[in-house]
Design a protein around this motif. Sequence first.
Motif, PDB file in Angstrom:
ATOM      1  N   ALA A  87       0.820  -1.204   0.000  1.00 37.07           N
ATOM      2  CA  ALA A  87       0.000   0.000   0.000  1.00 37.07           C
ATOM      3  C   ALA A  87       0.861   1.266   0.000  1.00 37.07           C
ATOM      4  O   ALA A  87       0.360   2.339  -0.268  1.00 37.07           O
ATOM      5  CB  ALA A  87      -0.935  -0.001   1.204  1.00 37.07           C
ATOM      6  N   LEU A  88       2.146   1.135   0.318  1.00 38.94           N
ATOM      7  CA  LEU A  88       3.031   2.296   0.336  1.00 38.94           C
ATOM      8  C   LEU A  88       3.429   2.676  -1.080  1.00 38.94           C
ATOM      9  O   LEU A  88       3.688   1.825  -1.913  1.00 38.94           O
ATOM     10  CB  LEU A  88       4.299   1.990   1.139  1.00 38.94           C
ATOM     11  CG  LEU A  88       4.116   1.768   2.636  1.00 38.94           C
ATOM     12  CD1 LEU A  88       5.438   1.333   3.242  1.00 38.94           C
ATOM     13  CD2 LEU A  88       3.623   3.024   3.301  1.00 38.94           C
ATOM     14  N   PRO A  89       3.528   3.963  -1.349  1.00 34.99           N
ATOM     15  CA  PRO A  89       4.001   4.402  -2.661  1.00 34.99           C
ATOM     16  C   PRO A  89       5.450   3.967  -2.867  1.00 34.99           C
ATOM     17  O   PRO A  89       6.242   3.933  -1.928  1.00 34.99           O
ATOM     18  CB  PRO A  89       3.887   5.924  -2.621  1.00 34.99           C
ATOM     19  CG  PRO A  89       3.147   6.261  -1.379  1.00 34.99           C
ATOM     20  CD  PRO A  89       3.149   5.074  -0.499  1.00 34.99           C
ATOM     21  N   GLN A  90       5.806   3.641  -4.086  1.00 33.58           N
ATOM     22  CA  GLN A  90       7.150   3.180  -4.415  1.00 33.58           C
ATOM     23  C   GLN A  90       8.218   4.190  -3.988  1.00 33.58           C
ATOM     24  O   GLN A  90       9.252   3.816  -3.478  1.00 33.58           O
ATOM     25  CB  GLN A  90       7.264   2.901  -5.920  1.00 33.58           C
ATOM     26  CG  GLN A  90       8.570   2.274  -6.336  1.00 33.58           C
ATOM     27  CD  GLN A  90       8.789   0.884  -5.762  1.00 33.58           C
ATOM     28  OE1 GLN A  90       7.851   0.156  -5.497  1.00 33.58           O
ATOM     29  NE2 GLN A  90      10.037   0.538  -5.549  1.00 33.58           N
ATOM     30  N   SER A  91       7.952   5.470  -4.170  1.00 36.25           N
ATOM     31  CA  SER A  91       8.947   6.490  -3.798  1.00 36.25           C
ATOM     32  C   SER A  91       9.209   6.484  -2.296  1.00 36.25           C
ATOM     33  O   SER A  91      10.340   6.697  -1.859  1.00 36.25           O
ATOM     34  CB  SER A  91       8.491   7.872  -4.256  1.00 36.25           C
ATOM     35  OG  SER A  91       7.286   8.230  -3.612  1.00 36.25           O
ATOM     36  N   LEU A  92       8.199   6.220  -1.496  1.00 32.40           N
ATOM     37  CA  LEU A  92       8.367   6.166  -0.051  1.00 32.40           C
ATOM     38  C   LEU A  92       9.219   4.955   0.342  1.00 32.40           C
ATOM     39  O   LEU A  92      10.098   5.052   1.200  1.00 32.40           O
ATOM     40  CB  LEU A  92       7.003   6.110   0.643  1.00 32.40           C
ATOM     41  CG  LEU A  92       6.995   6.234   2.162  1.00 32.40           C
ATOM     42  CD1 LEU A  92       7.679   7.531   2.593  1.00 32.40           C
ATOM     43  CD2 LEU A  92       5.584   6.185   2.686  1.00 32.40           C
ATOM     44  N   ILE A  93       9.000   3.848  -0.300  1.00 33.09           N
ATOM     45  CA  ILE A  93       9.795   2.644  -0.048  1.00 33.09           C
ATOM     46  C   ILE A  93      11.252   2.898  -0.436  1.00 33.09           C
ATOM     47  O   ILE A  93      12.177   2.543   0.308  1.00 33.09           O
ATOM     48  CB  ILE A  93       9.213   1.434  -0.812  1.00 33.09           C
ATOM     49  CG1 ILE A  93       7.839   1.080  -0.251  1.00 33.09           C
ATOM     50  CG2 ILE A  93      10.158   0.237  -0.741  1.00 33.09           C
ATOM     51  CD1 ILE A  93       7.090   0.030  -1.049  1.00 33.09           C
TER      52      ILE A  93
END
Length: 131
Positions: free
Chosen positions: A5-11
Amino acid sequence: MSARALPQSLIEQALTLLLKDALTRLDGQTLVYDRRFASSREEYAHELQRNRSYEALVPLAVLEYRPSREAQALIDRYVKQSRALRERAESQAATNDHAQAILTLVEGTDGLQRALQASGLTVPQTMGATQ
């Protein structure tokens, strides 16, 4: 919240921060990866599996790199020697001489590495078993 559910950029930002932190903590230090075994029996089992894995790679390397007849004869000799050493190691292990069985297996695995090199596959050399 799951990772999906986390955006790729945040990961990616979190991963970058973790890597920077790890690099800061390790700055100027050398990491050494060493195998540690609870017993010689456990180390023997590891070396036996390692030997079998290398042997399984030989036919794949031969198929991929198609070595010359001379190289194939050398490969066959190395594999045969390795099998004989593995059988000797298994006999040694059966009498609970795991320390010697480990050394015998490592010798056989070294031969399999030479067989892979003769086939044309580059094989990183290892330090061998711990003594």
